[in-house]
Design a protein around this motif. Sequence first.
Motif, PDB file in Angstrom:
ATOM      1  N   VAL A   1       0.780  -1.151   0.036  1.00 38.92           N
ATOM      2  CA  VAL A   1      -0.053  -0.054   0.123  1.00 38.92           C
ATOM      3  C   VAL A   1       0.860   1.188   0.120  1.00 38.92           C
ATOM      4  O   VAL A   1       0.288   2.230  -0.597  1.00 38.92           O
ATOM      5  CB  VAL A   1      -1.004  -0.243   0.928  1.00 38.92           C
ATOM      6  N   LEU A   2       2.076   1.164   0.607  1.00 38.76           N
ATOM      7  CA  LEU A   2       3.078   2.500   0.478  1.00 38.76           C
ATOM      8  C   LEU A   2       3.468   2.541  -0.893  1.00 38.76           C
ATOM      9  O   LEU A   2       3.609   4.003  -1.262  1.00 38.76           O
ATOM     10  CB  LEU A   2       4.123   2.178   1.568  1.00 38.76           C
ATOM     11  N   LEU A   3       3.736   1.602  -1.594  1.00 42.17           N
ATOM     12  CA  LEU A   3       4.387   1.907  -2.982  1.00 42.17           C
ATOM     13  C   LEU A   3       3.052   2.421  -3.656  1.00 42.17           C
ATOM     14  O   LEU A   3       3.066   3.107  -4.921  1.00 42.17           O
ATOM     15  CB  LEU A   3       4.714   0.539  -3.433  1.00 42.17           C
ATOM     16  N   GLU A   4       1.800   1.614  -3.652  1.00 44.22           N
ATOM     17  CA  GLU A   4       0.624   2.201  -4.327  1.00 44.22           C
ATOM     18  C   GLU A   4       0.345   3.687  -4.285  1.00 44.22           C
ATOM     19  O   GLU A   4       0.044   4.414  -4.901  1.00 44.22           O
ATOM     20  CB  GLU A   4      -0.423   1.414  -3.992  1.00 44.22           C
ATOM     21  N   ALA A   5       0.494   4.024  -2.871  1.00 46.26           N
ATOM     22  CA  ALA A   5       0.487   5.429  -2.460  1.00 46.26           C
ATOM     23  C   ALA A   5       1.323   6.244  -3.080  1.00 46.26           C
ATOM     24  O   ALA A   5       0.732   7.372  -3.758  1.00 46.26           O
ATOM     25  CB  ALA A   5       0.444   5.642  -0.872  1.00 46.26           C
TER      26      ALA A   5
END
Length: 388
Positions: free
Chosen positions: A302-306
Amino acid sequence: MKVALVLDGIGAGGIERVAIQYAKMFIDLGYEVDIYNLKPKANGLEKEFPEACKFYYKKVSDYLLPDRYMLLVKRWRWGKYVYPVVYLGTLLAMYAYRLTMKKRKKYDIGIAFSGHFRDLSFVAYNFILSEKKMCWLHGSLMSYLILSSTFGDLYRKIKNLCTLSTDNEIAAMDANRFLNGLNINKIYNPISYQKKELDIQVVNDNKNTYGEYLLMIGRFDQDKDQKTVIYAMKDLVENYGIQENLVLIGEGSTLEECKKLVKKLSLEERVFFTGVRYDVQNYYATAKLFIHSSKLEGLPTVLLEAMKYGLPIVATNSKPGVPEILKNSEYGEICEVGDASGMAKSIYDMLSDEEKMRMYREKGTERLRDFEYENIKKQLEKIIGHLQ
């Protein structure tokens, strides 16, 4: 060349989303890919896998996993006396169950991808026949061995490990010398630069319903610790006077507790629960800031998607994954685990400093290059070439 990708359910979690990328990657490398879902009812993300993948459903009970019973030794004094008998009995039951299965398929590589007892046992104990075996550790070797030393027994049977972090790996190997000889490789989760198509109606609805908002995505459980975010939100509203709202996406065991906490803190008009969403791109695209509050984390996708959607990040120092990605606050603000007031201050400082937000948007884009799909594919190809 055939690969079996074994998953302990295909719900809506980060591990499943990473598995989708690896399924595509193996196909790109010329492999036929079969997906084994060991929790058939958890299938929400199956449609996201490439059409070329074939799905097989095998329900394996927790009670048939001999290695999980080491928890008896950890939990009760008498466990060390009972464990050998339980282990042997469960092992025999598991082999008997395996005999009831239809002819086992053969693969060049069998991969326990979720890294749980169920999929690890499925591969390690030859529920499928694999010339080579691999498993993914969605975190560091040390973190898994702390949970249970019997993970090490399964790793010895599989031999080839892919980890997301080398945090404390030397110490882990020194303390568990029986693991010497494992083929361990560090490889990041791949992320595609391509963004999913937005649903303009949902985007507009989000803007109208939530206004400007902070976003967190994750299953509701003790480890994800959404309660800390909710307490931080109370602090932000009362002591900092922010106008932004909070949107929490996901479901799980602590969801009702969190809803009760929101009501207790009189935040019903500031905190919104959406349940599980499979169109998270529409929420990334309309959020102002991304929040992550885990106590322990592998490598949170989710951090990378953000980052991909240009969101600055405030996250707790959940090891090994968050510091691995954000690198001592170089690519996002890190606050202490469980520290609601510290998180509130970090969020306020970010929201009140447009230059800092712009800097983190740019740094996030820069960091994504280390997780870029084609780079990870080259690393995977190299790893495959040196499997034991």
